[in-house]
Design an enzyme around this catalytic site. Sequence first.
Site, PDB file in Angstrom:
ATOM      1  CG  ASP A  63      41.049  42.742  24.987  1.00 40.86           C
ATOM      2  OD1 ASP A  63      41.830  42.728  25.969  1.00 40.86           O
ATOM      3  OD2 ASP A  63      41.302  43.371  23.932  1.00 40.86           O
ATOM      4  CB  SER A 142      54.610  38.002  39.000  1.00 40.19           C
ATOM      5  OG  SER A 142      55.909  37.491  38.800  1.00 40.19           O
ATOM      6  CE1 TYR A 157      54.155  39.053  33.536  1.00 42.38           C
ATOM      7  CE2 TYR A 157      55.854  38.971  35.203  1.00 42.38           C
ATOM      8  CZ  TYR A 157      54.721  38.438  34.628  1.00 42.38           C
ATOM      9  OH  TYR A 157      54.158  37.297  35.146  1.00 42.38           O
ATOM     10  CE  LYS A 161      51.935  39.871  36.164  1.00 43.59           C
ATOM     11  NZ  LYS A 161      50.553  39.344  36.114  1.00 43.59           N
TER      12      LYS A 161
HETATM   13  N1  NAD Z   1      53.944  31.289  34.101  1.00 41.96           N
HETATM   14  C1  NAD Z   1      54.692  31.966  34.961  1.00 41.96           C
HETATM   15  O1  NAD Z   1      55.891  31.700  35.131  1.00 41.96           O
HETATM   16  C2  NAD Z   1      54.053  33.053  35.779  1.00 41.96           C
HETATM   17  C3  NAD Z   1      54.746  33.505  36.934  1.00 41.96           C
HETATM   18  C4  NAD Z   1      54.167  34.520  37.687  1.00 41.96           C
HETATM   19  C5  NAD Z   1      52.947  35.051  37.318  1.00 41.96           C
HETATM   20  N2  NAD Z   1      52.316  34.605  36.194  1.00 41.96           N
HETATM   21  C6  NAD Z   1      51.047  35.220  35.834  1.00 41.96           C
HETATM   22  O2  NAD Z   1      50.049  34.216  35.742  1.00 41.96           O
HETATM   23  C7  NAD Z   1      48.959  34.713  34.935  1.00 41.96           C
HETATM   24  C8  NAD Z   1      48.518  33.624  33.989  1.00 41.96           C
HETATM   25  O3  NAD Z   1      49.548  33.365  33.044  1.00 41.96           O
HETATM   26  P1  NAD Z   1      50.009  31.890  32.638  1.00 41.96           P
HETATM   27  O4  NAD Z   1      51.381  31.727  33.113  1.00 41.96           O
HETATM   28  O5  NAD Z   1      48.974  30.913  33.008  1.00 41.96           O
HETATM   29  O6  NAD Z   1      50.120  32.072  31.038  1.00 41.96           O
HETATM   30  P2  NAD Z   1      49.265  31.449  29.832  1.00 41.96           P
HETATM   31  O7  NAD Z   1      49.775  32.154  28.621  1.00 41.96           O
HETATM   32  O8  NAD Z   1      49.325  29.971  29.861  1.00 41.96           O
HETATM   33  O9  NAD Z   1      47.775  31.926  30.139  1.00 41.96           O
HETATM   34  C9  NAD Z   1      47.388  33.287  30.038  1.00 41.96           C
HETATM   35  C10 NAD Z   1      45.946  33.383  29.507  1.00 41.96           C
HETATM   36  O10 NAD Z   1      45.603  34.774  29.393  1.00 41.96           O
HETATM   37  C11 NAD Z   1      44.905  34.960  28.164  1.00 41.96           C
HETATM   38  N3  NAD Z   1      44.993  36.359  27.733  1.00 41.96           N
HETATM   39  C12 NAD Z   1      46.055  37.007  27.181  1.00 41.96           C
HETATM   40  N4  NAD Z   1      45.723  38.276  26.890  1.00 41.96           N
HETATM   41  C13 NAD Z   1      44.425  38.446  27.289  1.00 41.96           C
HETATM   42  C14 NAD Z   1      43.528  39.546  27.268  1.00 41.96           C
HETATM   43  N5  NAD Z   1      43.884  40.739  26.757  1.00 41.96           N
HETATM   44  N6  NAD Z   1      42.292  39.373  27.766  1.00 41.96           N
HETATM   45  C15 NAD Z   1      41.903  38.167  28.258  1.00 41.96           C
HETATM   46  N7  NAD Z   1      42.704  37.082  28.286  1.00 41.96           N
HETATM   47  C16 NAD Z   1      43.958  37.223  27.820  1.00 41.96           C
HETATM   48  C17 NAD Z   1      45.571  33.975  27.214  1.00 41.96           C
HETATM   49  O11 NAD Z   1      44.759  33.691  26.094  1.00 41.96           O
HETATM   50  C18 NAD Z   1      45.785  32.770  28.119  1.00 41.96           C
HETATM   51  O12 NAD Z   1      44.681  31.901  28.091  1.00 41.96           O
HETATM   52  C19 NAD Z   1      49.507  35.972  34.269  1.00 41.96           C
HETATM   53  O13 NAD Z   1      48.987  37.112  34.938  1.00 41.96           O
HETATM   54  C20 NAD Z   1      50.996  35.880  34.474  1.00 41.96           C
HETATM   55  O14 NAD Z   1      51.613  37.132  34.473  1.00 41.96           O
HETATM   56  C21 NAD Z   1      52.831  33.607  35.430  1.00 41.96           C
END
Ligand code: NAD
Length: 286
Positions: A63, A142, A157, A161
């Site tokens: 976590d 992001s 968020y 970021k």
């Molecule tokens: N998907 C988008 O559109 C997007 C755009 C810009 C940035 N992001 C960023 O990309 C990163 C990854 O997100 P994603 O889009 O792959 O989403 P996702 O939900 O598919 O993956 C996120 C992962 O983080 C894990 N997680 C959540 N809380 C946690 C914690 N407290 N400790 C450890 N693990 C934890 C989840 O279990 C999951 O496996 C994030 O930082 C997100 O903000 C995503």
Amino acid sequence: MQELNGKVAVITGGGSGIGRCMALAFADEGMDIAIGDIEQGAGEAVAEEVRAKGQRAIAVVCDVTDLDSVRGLAEAAKAELGAYHVVCNNAGVISGGPTAEMSPAEWDWVLDVDLQGVVNGVIAFLPGLVEQGEGHIVNTASIAGLVPMAAPGVINYTTAKYGVVAITETLHDELAPAGVGASALCPGVVNTRISQSARNRPESAGGPVAEEDMGPPLELPPGMEMPRIIGANVREPEEMAARVVEGVKNNDLYIVTHPETREAVEERFAAIMAAFDKLEATLASE
Ligand SMILES: NC(=O)c1ccc[n+]([C@@H]2O[C@H](COP(=O)([O-])OP(=O)(O)OC[C@H]3O[C@@H](n4cnc5c(N)ncnc54)[C@H](O)[C@@H]3O)[C@@H](O)[C@H]2O)c1
């Protein structure tokens, strides 16, 4: 870090989406992988995919809001894979709802995971990277770390970021003499499970929400237009991972991924420059 073959990458939130694809892309470069994820099972499934590519992999339940837990991930990588070189502070969550209705607990949850989680990664891993004189930190920010999304439910968020970009900019300059690089990944919308972040919501913020009980990912109030950076093309996480590998090799500070988000960034900086122009005009007239 130009040579990745034979090195070790650590990825938080590596059990899904962008983190999973980073694990697979780094494995394709010949790296061994340590995955830290709060979801038991998700990390192990990705570790299995990495092993199928012939690389070593471990999955640790971690976590990122808990420093001891992140330190445990660092210790496990060192003990079981011998070292860590590329550290991806990638775990992140998003929550919805208009700002005026956002509960203190919702603020805390998103800031804890998205900002404090990155801080914890820096505290846990940076001393080891500096000591070995080689390494790279990738912080998943992001496009919302460069321009506000101006959509309801993302102020927490966006705040987090922006902080992640600030951390990365500081590290990039400070760590260059120590042989350690830093990059901020700044994607627009990517096809992942981020809109189902509440599956991992802690009890303090109301507890986990089952997928069938989740509303649509982003509800805009009547009359509000979809912000341009959210309305940009949805891209695939594999593409993000390819950009990250490139960014690590080149020590790129900013890794951008959606060309159509450029205009919004230009507008933000133009507005800041306009404030300076105004100041200069004011000073000249005094
Ligand atoms: N998907 C988008 O559109 C997007 C755009 C810009 C940035 N992001 C960023 O990309 C990163 C990854 O997100 P994603 O889009 O792959 O989403 P996702 O939900 O598919 O993956 C996120 C992962 O983080 C894990 N997680 C959540 N809380 C946690 C914690 N407290 N400790 C450890 N693990 C934890 C989840 O279990 C999951 O496996 C994030 O930082 C997100 O903000 C995503």
